[in-house]
Scaffold this active site. Structure first.
Site, PDB file in Angstrom:
ATOM      1  N   LYS A 248      47.715  33.049 -78.646  1.00 49.38           N
ATOM      2  CA  LYS A 248      47.696  32.457 -79.997  1.00 49.38           C
ATOM      3  C   LYS A 248      46.629  31.366 -80.121  1.00 49.38           C
ATOM      4  CE  LYS A 248      51.953  30.987 -80.207  1.00 49.38           C
ATOM      5  NZ  LYS A 248      52.463  31.406 -78.893  1.00 49.38           N
TER       6      LYS A 248
ATOM      7  N   ARG B 133      59.229  27.106 -84.562  1.00 48.86           N
ATOM      8  CA  ARG B 133      59.679  27.681 -83.294  1.00 48.86           C
ATOM      9  C   ARG B 133      61.152  28.073 -83.354  1.00 48.86           C
ATOM     10  NH1 ARG B 133      55.354  26.328 -79.788  1.00 48.86           N
ATOM     11  NH2 ARG B 133      55.946  26.406 -77.616  1.00 48.86           N
TER      12      ARG B 133
ATOM     13  N   ARG C  63      45.990  31.357 -66.515  1.00 46.12           N
ATOM     14  CA  ARG C  63      45.390  30.536 -67.575  1.00 46.12           C
ATOM     15  C   ARG C  63      45.041  29.135 -67.070  1.00 46.12           C
ATOM     16  NH1 ARG C  63      48.164  29.888 -73.413  1.00 46.12           N
ATOM     17  NH2 ARG C  63      49.761  28.687 -72.337  1.00 46.12           N
TER      18      ARG C  63
ATOM     19  N   ARG D 178      47.986  24.072 -66.909  1.00 41.03           N
ATOM     20  CA  ARG D 178      48.981  23.275 -67.641  1.00 41.03           C
ATOM     21  C   ARG D 178      50.290  23.270 -66.858  1.00 41.03           C
ATOM     22  NH1 ARG D 178      49.019  25.569 -73.716  1.00 41.03           N
ATOM     23  NH2 ARG D 178      51.237  25.503 -73.255  1.00 41.03           N
TER      24      ARG D 178
ATOM     25  N   ARG E  46      60.345  29.214 -70.516  1.00 37.96           N
ATOM     26  CA  ARG E  46      59.750  29.300 -71.857  1.00 37.96           C
ATOM     27  C   ARG E  46      59.962  30.678 -72.474  1.00 37.96           C
ATOM     28  NH1 ARG E  46      53.778  27.813 -71.080  1.00 37.96           N
ATOM     29  NH2 ARG E  46      53.645  27.821 -73.336  1.00 37.96           N
TER      30      ARG E  46
HETATM   31  P1  AMP Z   1      52.720  25.251 -76.946  1.00 37.57           P
HETATM   32  O1  AMP Z   1      51.399  24.711 -76.586  1.00 37.57           O
HETATM   33  O2  AMP Z   1      52.805  25.645 -78.396  1.00 37.57           O
HETATM   34  O3  AMP Z   1      53.178  26.348 -76.036  1.00 37.57           O
HETATM   35  O4  AMP Z   1      53.776  24.040 -76.779  1.00 37.57           O
HETATM   36  C1  AMP Z   1      53.988  23.386 -75.543  1.00 37.57           C
HETATM   37  C2  AMP Z   1      55.353  22.739 -75.523  1.00 37.57           C
HETATM   38  O5  AMP Z   1      55.446  21.761 -76.576  1.00 37.57           O
HETATM   39  C3  AMP Z   1      56.523  23.687 -75.760  1.00 37.57           C
HETATM   40  O6  AMP Z   1      56.916  24.354 -74.565  1.00 37.57           O
HETATM   41  C4  AMP Z   1      57.573  22.721 -76.269  1.00 37.57           C
HETATM   42  O7  AMP Z   1      58.114  21.935 -75.221  1.00 37.57           O
HETATM   43  C5  AMP Z   1      56.759  21.765 -77.140  1.00 37.57           C
HETATM   44  N1  AMP Z   1      56.666  22.259 -78.533  1.00 37.57           N
HETATM   45  C6  AMP Z   1      55.520  22.601 -79.190  1.00 37.57           C
HETATM   46  N2  AMP Z   1      55.786  22.977 -80.444  1.00 37.57           N
HETATM   47  C7  AMP Z   1      57.132  22.879 -80.599  1.00 37.57           C
HETATM   48  C8  AMP Z   1      58.014  23.148 -81.687  1.00 37.57           C
HETATM   49  N3  AMP Z   1      57.566  23.589 -82.868  1.00 37.57           N
HETATM   50  N4  AMP Z   1      59.341  22.948 -81.482  1.00 37.57           N
HETATM   51  C9  AMP Z   1      59.804  22.483 -80.308  1.00 37.57           C
HETATM   52  N5  AMP Z   1      59.036  22.230 -79.242  1.00 37.57           N
HETATM   53  C10 AMP Z   1      57.694  22.419 -79.378  1.00 37.57           C
END
Ligand code: AMP
Length: 255
Positions: A43, A122, A161, A194, A205
């Site tokens: 994404k 989410r 990644r 990461r 996740r």
């Molecule tokens: P991402 O980069 O979008 O995969 O986000 C990394 C982490 O940030 C996720 O695993 C969550 O811990 C937190 N996070 C990001 N966006 C959200 C969201 N909309 N709701 C809850 N947690 C979030």
């Protein structure tokens, strides 16, 4: 009201008191999009490619939390400190924290340049709140792009990644490594894996995605906003498939 068409994400990343530095302009077609899909589906990469075409800001809640991670603990609100603990475990940050962050930055959703939401919503509660906020601001989503990929390919992508800590460029070992190990080709920043891409966190996740986020497919299908795109293939191939679907939508009259 802040308006921005040059992907100036400072306002979104650094908080509600920062304003956009770019003047408004009039793009030929304004897009308001949500990107959906499991972790590792690409994404973020698609978002970077898409914003170059549509001229909107790429708004990633994950990026906001990662930006907060590099701040001093004393500069963080208690809610944000708690949010980082959830993030470290690969758990979702509580809806209340994410939604108050969104409320603070609602100007980005009203932006005349449109927006591209990545990683938000989410949960169904977040999708409900977004719908309400957009209704209140008389803004309509154009589409929810749902990226789809078989699970074995997702695991392979995530384990390889690597991300630049400065410009967020994404690499893959061994498919798309940087020219110099550990150094970003673009900005010479440091490249890392990461914390939440480590195997045990990835498993968590994926479970959370299936439980909390996958129901959004149905949510947006019911609202006739869902556009499913196969994420199989190179970033350019996926981008072309995405663009084809969007231009098809654009040929329908906007209501
Ligand atoms: P991402 O980069 O979008 O995969 O986000 C990394 C982490 O940030 C996720 O695993 C969550 O811990 C937190 N996070 C990001 N966006 C959200 C969201 N909309 N709701 C809850 N947690 C979030």
């Amino acid at each position: 009201m802040a308006t921005c068409v040059a992907n100036d994400r400072a306002a979104w990343l650094t908080g509600p008191r920062t304003t956009c530095s770019h003047p408004p302009s009039a793009p030929t077609r304004v897009w308001r999009l949500v990107l959906l899909g499991p972790p590792g589906v690409g994404k973020g990469t698609q978002a970077s490619l898409l914003v170059n075409r549509i001229g909107a800001c790429h708004l990633s809640t994950g990026d906001v939390f990662r930006a907060a991670k590099s701040m001093k603990a004393c500069d963080l609100s208690p809610a944000m400190r708690q949010a980082l603990e959830y993030m470290k475990r690969g758990d979702l940050v509580p809806d209340s924290t994410v939604l108050s962050m969104l409320q603070e930055r609602a100007g980005c959703l009203r932006c005349s340049g449109g927006f591209l939401l990545d990683g938000f919503p989410r949960t169904v509660a977040q999708a409900d709140a977004l719908e309400k906020l957009l209704d209140e601001n008389q803004v309509k989503l154009d589409a929810v792009l749902n990226y789809d990929l078989p699970i074995d390919q997702i695991v392979a992508r995530l384990s390889g990644r690597r991300t630049c800590t400065s410009c967020k460029a994404v690499y893959h070992v061994p498919n798309n490594p940087p020219k110099v190990e550990g150094v970003c080709d673009t900005c010479h920043g440091k490249i890392i894996q990461r914390e939440d891409d480590k195997p045990e966190i990835v498993r968590n996740r994926m479970e959370i995605y299936n439980r909390s986020t996958a129901p959004l497919i149905d949510f947006y299908e019911k609202r006739k906003l869902l556009v499913t795109v196969s994420a199989d293939g190179s970033p350019e191939k996926v981008m072309n498939a995405t663009w084809q679907q969007l231009t098809h939508l654009a040929s329908d009259p906007q209501d």
